[in-house]
Design a protein around this motif. Structure first.
Motif, PDB file in Angstrom:
ATOM      1  N   ARG A  69       7.319  -1.764 -10.140  1.00 18.43           N
ATOM      2  CA  ARG A  69       6.929  -1.649  -8.734  1.00 18.43           C
ATOM      3  C   ARG A  69       5.417  -1.474  -8.638  1.00 18.43           C
ATOM      4  N   GLY A  71       2.028   0.069  -7.968  1.00 21.71           N
ATOM      5  CA  GLY A  71       1.646   1.472  -7.852  1.00 21.71           C
ATOM      6  C   GLY A  71       2.404   2.424  -8.743  1.00 21.71           C
ATOM      7  N   ASP A 116      15.128   1.440  -3.785  1.00 16.96           N
ATOM      8  CA  ASP A 116      13.785   1.157  -3.280  1.00 16.96           C
ATOM      9  C   ASP A 116      12.964   0.491  -4.374  1.00 16.96           C
ATOM     10  N   ALA A 119       6.526  -0.733  -3.083  1.00 18.73           N
ATOM     11  CA  ALA A 119       5.408  -0.031  -3.700  1.00 18.73           C
ATOM     12  C   ALA A 119       5.711   1.456  -3.854  1.00 18.73           C
ATOM     13  N   ALA A 120       5.360   1.999  -5.013  1.00 15.83           N
ATOM     14  CA  ALA A 120       5.580   3.422  -5.268  1.00 15.83           C
ATOM     15  C   ALA A 120       4.460   4.236  -4.628  1.00 15.83           C
ATOM     16  N   ASP A 121       4.781   5.420  -4.127  1.00 10.31           N
ATOM     17  CA  ASP A 121       3.764   6.262  -3.489  1.00 10.31           C
ATOM     18  C   ASP A 121       3.069   7.179  -4.487  1.00 10.31           C
ATOM     19  N   ARG A 122       3.474   7.091  -5.753  1.00 10.29           N
ATOM     20  CA  ARG A 122       2.828   7.868  -6.810  1.00 10.29           C
ATOM     21  C   ARG A 122       3.099   7.182  -8.146  1.00 10.29           C
ATOM     22  N   ARG A 233      -6.016  10.333  -8.987  1.00 13.54           N
ATOM     23  CA  ARG A 233      -4.920  10.235  -8.015  1.00 13.54           C
ATOM     24  C   ARG A 233      -4.250  11.597  -7.807  1.00 13.54           C
ATOM     25  N   PRO A 237      -6.163  10.868  -2.528  1.00  9.98           N
ATOM     26  CA  PRO A 237      -6.053   9.422  -2.389  1.00  9.98           C
ATOM     27  C   PRO A 237      -7.124   8.694  -3.178  1.00  9.98           C
TER      28      PRO A 237
END
Length: 284
Positions: A69, A71, A116, A119-122, A233, A237
């Motif tokens: 994914r 990210g 899901d 894009a990964a949020d982390r 990160r 952000p």
């Protein structure tokens, strides 16, 4: 995965299938890509996957590839699509006679994909561990987990960098990382600072080191960039890579002249020369 502990061995790597992840172990053989040897292993949670493919390879091989994914992996984020196919750490090359077995595992992975796959949020794949260091053309870069340091070499550093002096950047000062492969013209590692306003040219920027023939190789500089990116990160952000200001025409002419010298010396191919020249002219 339904068969925890199974291992699928290919050229240069072996995949071990676990209940919630795939552990990729890379060989240390002389023919193994240096990036794989530097990484040693990668643990990929199933939650980091968005797909799996199995395709014919060259010379009687098949290629099993895990698609991550966006990210999810700091290494791929830092690479930004610049890795050569043979250096892709998520390709497993196998003899063609193992195609049926590879298809079995591909199906197993597909069945275990998360709902899901966007894009990964982390970051979900662990970054390379500091301490890390490498020699660039104009300085030595080091990262101890809390700060990035640049120590300039008198043989390569520009007068602007000598004037600025050796540099140390705490993670709180940084907003991102820009890595341009040492395998292309003008390769460099640039730290993006929260203050911004950095010079367009990496050789003039005290927050960047430039690569060169034999300096900052992929297997050293990319894991370094990934480790810094992951640490930044964690602090907040990450900034998108800013577009540099338009360059002075005289500077463009000088860069093209230097590019021509590299081309005549055989260090830049015809295709690379044409592509980079067009890119420089577009900045006028």
């Amino acid at each position: 995965m339904s068969r925890m502990g199974d291992v699928l061995a290919g050229f240069h790597a072996a995949w071990e299938f676990e209940s919630d992840s795939v552990l990729i172990r890379y060989e240390r053989g002389i023919r193994t890509p240096k990036l794989f040897q530097a990484l040693k292993e990668r643990r990929v949670p199933l939650a980091a996957l968005r797909g799996v493919s199995l395709t014919p390879g060259r010379r009687g091989t098949v290629v099993l590839r895990a698609e991550l994914r966006p990210g999810a992996d700091p290494l791929l984020e830092a690479a930004a699509g610049q890795l050569k196919e043979t250096s892709d750490p998520y390709r497993l090359v196998l003899p063609a006679e193992r195609e049926v077995l590879a298809e079995y595992y591909a199906d197993e992975l597909r069945a275990a994909l998360p709902g899901d796959t966007g894009a990964a949020d982390r970051f979900l794949v662990p970054a390379p561990e500091p301490s890390l260091q490498f020699k660039a053309y104009d300085g030595k870069a080091s990262f101890d987990g809390s700060a990035v340091g640049f120590r300039w070499f008198w043989t390569g550093a520009s007068s602007a960098k000598w004037k600025a002096g050796d540099q140390s950047f705490g993670l709180s000062e940084l907003s991102g990382v820009e890595w341009r492969s040492p395998e292309v013209f003008e390769g460099h590692l640039r730290l993006l600072t929260r203050e911004g306003g950095q010079p367009a040219q990496a050789d003039q920027d005290p927050a960047a080191v430039v690569f060169g023939l034999g300096y900052g190789p992929v297997h050293e500089s990319l894991p370094f960039a990934a480790a810094v990116l992951a640490a930044v990160r964690d602090k907040g952000p990450v900034a998108a890579v800013p577009a540099g200001p338009r360059r002075d025409p005289a500077d463009i002419a000088e860069r093209i002249r230097h590019l021509g010298e590299l081309h005549r010396a055989g260090l830049v191919t015809d295709e690379e020369f044409s592509a980079k020249k067009a890119e420089l002219l577009a900045e006028l």
